[in-house]
Design an enzyme around this catalytic site. Sequence first.
Site, PDB file in Angstrom:
ATOM      1  CD  GLU C  49      -0.330  -1.205   3.234  1.00  0.00           C
ATOM      2  OE1 GLU C  49      -0.105  -2.221   2.531  1.00  0.00           O
ATOM      3  OE2 GLU C  49      -0.442  -1.248   4.471  1.00  0.00           O
ATOM      4  CG  ASN C  50       5.032   0.953   0.620  1.00  0.00           C
ATOM      5  OD1 ASN C  50       4.449  -0.053   0.238  1.00  0.00           O
ATOM      6  ND2 ASN C  50       6.335   1.004   0.763  1.00  0.00           N
TER       7      ASN C  50
END
Lengths: 221, 221, 219, 219
Positions: C49-50
Amino acid sequence: MKDVLTPTQAAQKVKDGMAVMVGGFMAVGSPNRVIDALVEEKVKELTLIVNDTGFPDQGVGKMVAADQLQKVIVSHIGTNKITGEKMNNKEIEVELVPQGTLAEQIRAGGSGLGGVLTPTGVGTVVQEGKRVINVDGQDFLLATPLRADVALLKAHKADRAGNLVFRRAARNFNPLMATAAELVIVEVDEILETGSLDPDEVVTPGIFVDYLVRGEVQDNG
Amino acid sequence: MKDVLTPTQAAQKVKDGMAVMVGGFMAVGSPNRVIDALVEEKVKELTLIVNDTGFPDQGVGKMVAADQLQKVIVSHIGTNKITGEKMNNKEIEVELVPQGTLAEQIRAGGSGLGGVLTPTGVGTVVQEGKRVINVDGQDFLLATPLRADVALLKAHKADRAGNLVFRRAARNFNPLMATAAELVIVEVDEILETGSLDPDEVVTPGIFVDYLVRGEVQDNG
Amino acid sequence: MDKQEKRNLIARRVASEFKDGDVVNLGIGMPTLVANFLDSNKQVILQSENGFLGVGPAPEPGQEDPDVVNAGGQPVTILTGGACFDSATSFGIIRGGHVDATVLGTLEVDEEGNLANWMVPGKLVPGMGGAMDLVVGAKKVIIATEHCTKKGEPKILKKCRLPLTATKEVDLIVTELAVIEVTLSGLLLREVAEHSSLEEVQEKTEAELIIPEEVGVLK
Amino acid sequence: MDKQEKRNLIARRVASEFKDGDVVNLGIGMPTLVANFLDSNKQVILQSENGFLGVGPAPEPGQEDPDVVNAGGQPVTILTGGACFDSATSFGIIRGGHVDATVLGTLEVDEEGNLANWMVPGKLVPGMGGAMDLVVGAKKVIIATEHCTKKGEPKILKKCRLPLTATKEVDLIVTELAVIEVTLSGLLLREVAEHSSLEEVQEKTEAELIIPEEVGVLK
């Protein structure tokens, strides 16, 4: 042609009490030289808008440790125990926001939206104090726009016109924050002549950028 | 590895009565070979979501002329007189949406938002039938998400994993629509081996893409 | 069964849930282990998700790229065919239902599919990070957790007591003792570990389990 | 003064409104002409809402790139330092206040700064395209228009009669006869063309003009 500032000159643009967005995710894609200068300049009572508070000795964590923050709007503080301690001691106000909501709030702030409706956080403590708006039978929380006085960002390369490209996971919140602050200062690994970037590869157009700062890669000699 | 369809195979995925998004802005960045095949296949009663209806003999304008549309959700029909005629004759229902709102509605549909609040259209006929939501003293219109059964898109290059890059003004609505349809079919000028695109230059990740179609550049021999 | 064996058992079982072409987000901690057990005959695309798709294994020592870390900050690689993006796009992928499954650890999970894994008031307040979005957005939410707390108390409850991460979003719970499906009628016991028993699983679970005629073996 | 001279006069005057570094969006039709009169000592960056910054002049015949057209579909070029983006980003730029000025033609404009330029019910319904977003989002809205309709009727009204594009957003009206600023108290006459007069301008304007002590000369 964007002016290139030293990290100290950049830090001096940040005044006590300002709202400041800082790019980065666990200190990856953070403007480290500008942060170091901000710590040296002892700017204080800042409201920080950031994904996470990094580590005590990395990224914006240094600003937490140096008591420069009044409030943090953030999705995660777990990797920096000092933030939690200062929160418990009421030395810092911490507003926890789901990461996707934080991203949309910043994007809304930068793109003239009055807010977005997100399903995230419905039925949790995040809902407290938020407006619940039902669309076609489903509840959503209204996430309102976030803007800042200054955004301190990190990009991989910039051209002289301020066009930015990012590298790998260091992109994260940087392109969003570039749109949502009055003043945008970007630390970059490399500054290229205008024309070196193809228009199709630019991620953040130069119109969003006010100043550039040379990052560590170029300036360690 | 995405399957590569012929234009006819792609068109056959579109069934009578479906909602279809088509990329392009005045026929620039439109999937022309797939549109031609759709016209040949005589698929009908479609709801079309598109920026504009192109020209009578270009882009989705051909579908207008061929009586394939029941409804169009669109920001502009001025370059295609046939759309206006059919609208006046009640042969096509035309829902006019400000272009920025249309873009956000598609983005909301693709990113799980319940809608966005836009200042655009407040105090105009666009406001009719919309929910007005006041945030901090300012009125906004609630723009609700749009999704489609199929998106027919045009990209410049794709790799075998379906990662897409676009060219110049041909990008427009294509990356947004890629996120907002059950089935996504992309006509591309060039299909590359996976690994030919740097992860940083990909605009639309391959997970959004179901099928590729070779565009005119490669397949005119 | 030592702690590592338990974790490997759980991770292996979770990995078997994925289909060819699935996009999967693995949470921090034990869920990350799941990557070690992916079936090489299926293409499972991992999302971080980064900001990227195509998470690959940890690099060789000395080959770490400071810009390529997973959402836990650990050095990883990006596989051929991967793609990078900003955080709004990343959570557009997550919230928009483009992630087929997410695997998360938890503090508590209950028979309605509620889960609580982001804070213990007055003690531990790390923040929700991306967890709330992942749980709401992913098509399938798989909880990978040891069956009980370190003190031996049930984590699978009638009703969560800690602040929730999301309501009614959990689909499957995989522990070292059992595989439990969350259904509208309650928790359905799907599999029991070969080293355990129906009785042990129910004893260590606060919520009442629905026991179907056939219960599989978790091994 | 023929039609082309009028259009050039208006375009030249509009171009003089921009400051160095301004980001400007030029509407279809006469506003596009403004590009021909930009001061080469100032950097004015043109945005095209179909997805790029850095609009350059039309290419040499034969050098047209089918993917490089302006929002009116005409072949243009992209200057060094330009950047391309999708439609959501393009309107994020517009709605988010990152466009310093937009120049649009109009059917009607009134003393409150309302404008109507996107449809004539029962006759002309081209759609609003990007106009509604541009007018709401741009910091400064400049109307570039002939003072009267083809039939010689005023376009600058007490109150718009056609369906509005937006309410109270217009800042400046530039015609071949006058430059008029929209203020909270009404329409303030800034300049009168040297070939015209105060009387002619008021006569051809339905709304009452506020006449300051000093009125400049439009030439």
